[in-house]
Design a protein around this motif. Sequence first.
Motif, PDB file in Angstrom:
ATOM      1  N   LEU A  60      20.100 -29.559  67.705  1.00 35.41           N
ATOM      2  CA  LEU A  60      21.403 -28.974  68.045  1.00 35.41           C
ATOM      3  C   LEU A  60      22.159 -28.624  66.770  1.00 35.41           C
ATOM      4  CD1 LEU A  60      22.407 -31.708  70.628  1.00 35.41           C
ATOM      5  CD2 LEU A  60      21.654 -29.380  71.165  1.00 35.41           C
TER       6      LEU A  60
ATOM      7  N   SER B 238      26.722 -36.398  80.482  1.00 33.06           N
ATOM      8  CA  SER B 238      27.189 -36.117  79.120  1.00 33.06           C
ATOM      9  C   SER B 238      27.049 -37.373  78.287  1.00 33.06           C
ATOM     10  CB  SER B 238      28.662 -35.768  79.113  1.00 33.06           C
ATOM     11  OG  SER B 238      28.869 -34.548  79.659  1.00 33.06           O
TER      12      SER B 238
ATOM     13  N   HIS C 218      26.692 -34.355  74.217  1.00 36.60           N
ATOM     14  CA  HIS C 218      25.453 -33.653  74.542  1.00 36.60           C
ATOM     15  C   HIS C 218      25.135 -33.856  76.021  1.00 36.60           C
ATOM     16  CE1 HIS C 218      21.532 -31.980  74.407  1.00 36.60           C
ATOM     17  NE2 HIS C 218      20.899 -33.138  74.614  1.00 36.60           N
TER      18      HIS C 218
ATOM     19  N   LEU D 172      18.140 -34.037  69.554  1.00 38.70           N
ATOM     20  CA  LEU D 172      19.496 -34.058  68.985  1.00 38.70           C
ATOM     21  C   LEU D 172      19.541 -33.294  67.662  1.00 38.70           C
ATOM     22  CD1 LEU D 172      20.672 -37.729  69.726  1.00 38.70           C
ATOM     23  CD2 LEU D 172      21.406 -35.613  70.859  1.00 38.70           C
TER      24      LEU D 172
END
Length: 866
Positions: free
Chosen positions: A837, A803, A816, A834
């Motif tokens: 997302l 994570s 994430h 990224l």
Amino acid sequence: RAAKVSRLIEIGEKWKEKTLKGTPSLFRDDANKNIYILSMFPYPSGILHIGHLRVYAISDSLNRFYQQKGYNVIHPMGWDAFGLPAENAAIERNIDPSVWTAHNIEKMKSQMGNMLANFNWERELTTCHPDYYKFTQLIFLKLFKNGLAYQKESEINWDPIDKTVLANEQVDSQGKSWRSGAIVEKKLLKQWFLGITNFAHDLRSDLKALKNWPSKVKAMQNNWIGESAGSDIMFETNDPQFNFIKVFTTRAETLFSVEYLALSLGHPIVKKRASSSSAFEAQVESAQALDEDSKKGFLIPDITAFNPLTKKKIPVYVASYVLDNYGHGAVMGCPAHDDRDFLFWKENNGESPIIPCLAPYPSTTQSNELPFISQEAVMSKGTGEYEGLFSTEARIRITNKLQGMSLGENVILYKLRDWLISRQRYWGTPIPIVHCDHCGPVPVPESELPVVLPEVKGLNSKGNPLSQIPEFVNTKCPSCGEPAKRETDTMDTFMDSSWYFFRFLDPNNDKLPFSYDKATKNMPVDLYIGGVEHAILHLLYSRFISKFLASIGMWDGTQLKNEPFKRLVTQGMVHGKTFVNPQSGRFLKPDEIECTSDSEKPFLIKGTEIEPKISHEKMSKSKYNGADFNECIAKHGPDATRAHILFQAPIEDVLNWDENKIIGVERWLLKTMTLASSISQKGSFKLEYQIPSDLNQAEAMFHNAIQKLLSSITNSFERYLSLNTVISDYMKLTNLLDGAMRNGQVREEMLMLNLKKLATVMYPVVPSVSEELTEIINKSQNWEWNQYKWISVEPTMESKEKSFQIVVNGRMKFMHVADKDFIKGNRDVILSQLMALPEGKKYLSNKRIKKLIMKNNVISFILDKK
Ligand code: ANZ
Ligand code: ZN
């Protein structure tokens, strides 16, 4: 709910026969892996009570755990079947005690079945059967031939109306017979003793080898044996017949402070005087009525003793605080340094000065007020060559000096007395001795054993039952063949239970009590579980007999000092919920209580607004707080009942029995079954499925949490015997599986894999639910899997993922989960991932990145604040 709970009862019934057999023996493959787990065998009273439920739930869980680990578990059960209750029941009901006993055994055996206790019934023994007591008699004969069984006059409780001997428990607090109500008399009777004191030294010092015994129990045994190192000292007298009086003292250095000698009421000098003077005899009799703590005494006229060191003349008293059967029944009175002597001297000698011979260490603040009893002392002025020496050193020197004069020696004394085994009752093992006028007591030849306990018609409570049967009493002397009489005493039942754990290892041997090889191989008992009420007598007698049997070569237990029990667990008592009316103080019956729905006032006395006082106390009929576990099993099934009693308290603690609290355990058991069905329906799984190496993060956490619980459960069984935490770990394991199934982050194969582990580790405590879970799994998967082999704990695993914390302008915005090498990749790839997302869009898009720092698990952005 009721319907669901009844499922637990049905499951108990459904699997009863199978679970009673334990795991199939093919899983106990390694023939040399043996373990002996024993719970103290019960007296067959006819009803298994809740305390029994607790012990057998403990021992059966451990039994099944070790079976799953591949051990050959010796887990026997038998019956301590001689003793007074059967005799009394027989008298009351006019039936044969053996019939009553056999009937009770049947009942209790079926109750043990109802709780699913898996015992080795092929090893069953009953101490009142001739094929058992024959060997109890043989062991008695071995003791006799080794000089360890002998007859001696001893005081007994005599009921003058029933003309019978009473056990201490049959004399009430007012000294009256429980049956006839007559005032009980003391009477001297020739009785049989076993020489346990010959083993006193080993019995005490070998306690040190018992590393796995509760220290409380060892301390109790230690006190009971009561070793005392000291000196015997001879005082010369002017009596023409008794030239010396011998005393025992632990404080030889106090010899300089002796003011008098005191003799017990039974001392030979006192007896002699009493027989020649009725005035003196009257004095002795009135002193006899006093208790031991009384400091009263009286002077013996015309006798003077001489201090062996100072030659000072001292008077001799009779004193009730001096015990007949300790040391030599005589003490040297040192009022300056002993509490009891101080009080005695004050009481009996008025104001005469008390002269000390010891003083506090010069540097301490101890008071030197008399009596000065501290051993942190130095010898005072006037003690000649000993002046200034420490108390302990002077003690050694003085004893050595007296030894040189043949007036003293070092001795070790024990409080332990020889074991009185004679009982003048019917229902016990007959003592195999014949009394012959010419030959004295003659052992019955071993080949003629057993001396069978004859049947008695119309047993009554008068006299010694065996002595009233001429066919039993009259016999021939085995030695000279002349008419002779059999011994009519039977043995203390502690004798029967002092060797039963050997017999379990070889229960059908008809030549010997047990074979040398079997005993040597399987003894000591690895784990002995029972009540703390046996902390002294039963355990001490068993240790004695085990050591004796080893000393005559019947087994070899030298690896543990010929001790019978390697590890001892004393389970706590079960207390019952007790209701008391706060106004009258009266105990209330359960049907006088009403349950309310008000959680503030959950109980009321029926028909009133009065709240009863609630406590948990030792179960007794008069408190109406007994719980019948058979009812509990009928209402909740055997598994919930077993798990509940183990869950409520650590093994050694008092357990407050509250049937209502069983709900928690029931819910858990029902949940495991729902869980098993749900997971099983998720698909068809491979039986050989192993933990994969590519765990995602949720899976790795799940896996690791499960391993931690499995390891805790294994350790709780194996090392800590912490069965209450086993149950809470079961519940955690169930919740973990349930949670993982619900959130869908763990692949289904792993759910199934761990469901099987759950069914496996639950088996020791809740065998029939474990069978049911196995059946649910097998039916859905078409497997023939079983849960009989214990799990192995797997190493913890790392996820291939990690994570990452996404920090924007110094604040953590979101997490994430990505491959653990994520930040080592190409910067544009990282950014585009990224940005894709939802959170990425929210925090990062349309902003200018001033700076990007990536380190460990942190990805930190500094953005333009526009
Ligand atoms: C003199 C003395 C002086 C003692 C002193 C104590 C303190 P334990 O440790 O329990 O073995 N004693 C000896 N025989 C006795 C008997 N038959 N009945 C009652 N008391 C007896 O106790 C040993 C001590 O108990 C002995 O040491 C003796 O008193 C007393 F400052 O001797 B002593
Ligand atoms: Zn004879």
